[in-house]
Scaffold this active site. Structure first.
Site, mmCIF file in Angstrom:
data_model
loop_
_atom_site.group_PDB
_atom_site.id
_atom_site.type_symbol
_atom_site.label_atom_id
_atom_site.label_comp_id
_atom_site.label_asym_id
_atom_site.label_seq_id
_atom_site.Cartn_x
_atom_site.Cartn_y
_atom_site.Cartn_z
ATOM 1 C CG ASP A 134 -2.313 0.607 0.853
ATOM 2 O OD1 ASP A 134 -2.313 1.774 0.430
ATOM 3 O OD2 ASP A 134 -3.352 -0.065 0.987
ATOM 4 C CG ASP B 243 -8.552 -0.154 -3.121
ATOM 5 O OD1 ASP B 243 -7.576 -0.695 -3.678
ATOM 6 O OD2 ASP B 243 -8.482 0.343 -1.981
ATOM 7 C CD GLU B 244 -10.067 3.801 -0.941
ATOM 8 O OE1 GLU B 244 -10.953 4.156 -0.147
ATOM 9 O OE2 GLU B 244 -8.924 3.486 -0.579
ATOM 10 C CB THR C 107 -3.966 -2.323 10.650
ATOM 11 O OG1 THR C 107 -3.069 -2.228 9.536
ATOM 12 C CG2 THR C 107 -4.519 -3.735 10.762
ATOM 13 C CG PHE D 280 -14.410 -7.430 11.640
ATOM 14 C CD1 PHE D 280 -15.758 -7.093 11.488
ATOM 15 C CD2 PHE D 280 -14.060 -8.757 11.461
ATOM 16 C CE1 PHE D 280 -16.723 -8.049 11.158
ATOM 17 C CE2 PHE D 280 -15.004 -9.729 11.137
ATOM 18 C CZ PHE D 280 -16.331 -9.366 10.987
ATOM 19 C CG HIS E 82 -4.354 2.043 -2.129
ATOM 20 N ND1 HIS E 82 -4.436 2.665 -0.901
ATOM 21 C CD2 HIS E 82 -5.618 2.036 -2.636
ATOM 22 C CE1 HIS E 82 -5.695 3.026 -0.669
ATOM 23 N NE2 HIS E 82 -6.433 2.661 -1.714
#
Ligand code: TNX
Length: 540
Positions: free
Chosen positions: A201, A333-334, A483, A433, A270
């Protein structure tokens, strides 16, 4: 003389009492098959229970069953304190026999037959046997040092979904190989069979690629980290990566537990850690700096630069070599396309490929599709298949990709299943989560949405409006642990547990809808977390 004989008599009687105590049958606790995930069917047979004790033998013949037996013996030792013997020869009684002979049954299913003299665990395959053993493990409700009485019964069970995923982001914060193994143990306890491992990332590159050494030399370390959401930074260098030796070891560790590791190399966004390592991979050439904060950045791989495709080939050749998984995650993504709009090489590539805006995708989105398709073709030639975030749909990827649906329709997300893609559902409304459980929490991501346990349990992976065909496209469900706001592995556990228990029932059970009954089972399941030393959020 009398004194001495008294002493002798005393010693002898103590020895007799000690012998009697150690030979007498110990206390026994009764097992209960109301475990998590709840088995499909339990038929009590009414005869005497099976008594598992230190003298019970596990019978395992082929090598896969020996691995199952060894893991089971470890689990039982943790809970009872005694270690079961493992053998390949059938004793006349008091044994637990493992078999994978139930061949007509659905993959990963099992049947357990508990009689007074034996337990037989028959899996459709070795994974099925493993899940049967997990059920026997989870049925123990406490009583260290005690024998276990398994009620006589026939248990038949198998999963609803073939893809049952658990994800961990080891980039934003890094967790060493031993913690990753513990995470895999936690997944196994929940009958999860896919570990989606987020390895690259903006904030770090965590996988050794031997032909591209700068990725880990430079790209695995950031010079500091944003403190919470404050806008302030510390200046403590933060880094870490997994060597290929460690990665292979983890893949094997997971395979023993019937878990496939799906690595994710997130592209073309990313990617700042890779750009920092090799600045020529970006549209502007940099300089770049491994990201110290969270969020999305405009700096992405340059899709007009031929060396980017060579770079990706090198990365994915090594990824495929280390990870035997059929599915390889390529992210997607993104991705803000601002840099591509201005980059002469990207614009030239768009022209060369004849890409034009249409109702589904813009030209730059199609350029993103081109780069994803390049990786997909390379992997397909090795017999692999790509899985990626739902942005793949917007960019026009064909239905050979598996879609991981993370965005809700309000956030612009499209459900792959409705568009004919095989789909794994991991909505950030229910199955993220990293989001805090409740208002006032201090651990986890402080986003506006809170995800309490009951909302995980209430998630319905197949909406009522789906046709049978669309429903069949949903191959699984996953929970994600990003995280950014979870710096320690203790906190990872706290965020995942017990929400992963609710996830396990969504993944495994046909209609897990009685939340109150789930909570009763969960109360006992938490004992397992305690016994294994896992950190979890206590129930409210
Ligand atoms: C969105 S889910 C992301 C991640 C973040 C996460 C935080 C996805 C494909 N992208 O980069 O870590 O939200 O919840």
């Amino acid at each position: 003389m009398g004194k001495i004989s008294n002493i002798i008599r005393g010693v002898v009687s103590i020895a007799v009492i000690w012998l009697a105590a150690s030979c007498a049958p110990g206390q026994a606790v009764e097992a209960d098959y109301n475990v998590i995930p709840l088995p499909h069917s339990v038929r009590s047979s009414g005869s005497d229970p099976f008594r598992m004790s230190a003298s019970t033998t596990v019978v395992a013949v082929d090598s896969a069953q020996v691995v199952n037996a060894e893991l089971f013996a470890e689990y039982i030792k943790t809970l009872t304190g005694f270690r079961l013997k493992i053998t390949d020869r059938m004793p006349s009684e008091n044994y637990i026999r493992l078999a994978a002979s139930n061949e007509d049954a659905a993959p990963e299913s099992y049947r357990i037959t508990v009689a007074s003299d034996s337990i037989v665990v028959e899996g459709a395959d070795a994974a099925g046997t493993f899940y049967g053993l997990q059920t026997l493990r989870k049925a123990i409700r406490g009583g260290r040092g005690d024998d276990v009485l398994y009620p006589a019964a026939v248990i038949e069970d198998g999963p609803r979904f073939s893809y049952r995923g658990g994800h961990l982001d080891c980039v934003r914060h890094f967790f060493p190989a031993d913690s990753v193994k513990t995470y895999i143990d936690i997944l196994a306890l929940h009958n999860i069979n896919r570990f989606h491992w987020h390895l690259t990332d903006d904030q770090g590159w965590r996988i050794e690629i031997r032909s591209l050494p700068e990725l880990t030399k430079k790209g695995s370390v950031r010079s500091g980290t944003i403190i919470g959401n404050s806008g302030q930074y510390d200046s403590v260098p933060y880094g870490g990566y997994y060597t290929q030796t460690e990665l292979r070891d983890i893949v094997a560790y997971a395979a023993d537990r019937h878990i496939t590791v799906i690595p994710e190399i997130d592209l073309p966004g990313h990617m700042v850690a890779a750009l920092t390592s090799y600045p020529s991979l970006g549209c502007t050439g940099g300089p770049y700096e491994v990201y110290r904060r969270w969020g999305v950045t405009d700096d992405i791989l340059c899709a007009g630069n031929d060396s980017v495709y060579v770079f990706l080939d090198k990365v994915f050749d090594e990824v495929a070599d280390v990870f035997p998984s059929e599915l390889i995650h390529i992210g997607g993504d993104e991705v803000p396309h601002g840099k591509w709009e201005k980059c002469p090489r990207c614009q030239a590539k768009i022209k060369e490929l004849g890409l034009k805006d249409d109702a589904r995708s813009t030209a730059v989105q199609k350029l993103q599709n081109h780069i994803m398709k390049h990786v997909s073709d390379r992997l397909a030639a090795k017999g692999r298949r790509v899985i990626g975030w739902d942005e793949l749909i917007d960019n026009g990827f064909d239905t050979t990709a598996v879609i991981m649906s993370w965005r809700s329709p309000q956030d612009g997300g499209q459900d792959g299943a409705a568009f004919g893609y095989k789909t794994v559902r991991v909505p950030n409304t229910h199955l993220y989560f990293d989001y805090q459980y409740a208002e006032g929490d201090t651990i986890g991501a402080p986003y506006w949405r809170k995800i309490p346990l009951d909302s995980v349990y209430a998630y319905n992976p197949i909406p009522k409006c789906f046709t049978a065909e669309q429903a069949a496209n949903v191959i699984g469900v996953q929970g994600n642990v990003w995280t950014e706001f979870i710096p320690s592995f203790r906190e990872v556990q706290y965020m995942a547990l017990p929400r992963m228990a609710a996830l396990a029932e969504l993944q495994w059970c046909d209609s897990p809808k009685d939340y109150e009954a789930f909570l009763v089972r969960l109360k006992y399941f938490l004992n397992l977390y305690e016994e294994e030393g896992y950190n979890y959020r206590p129930l409210d």
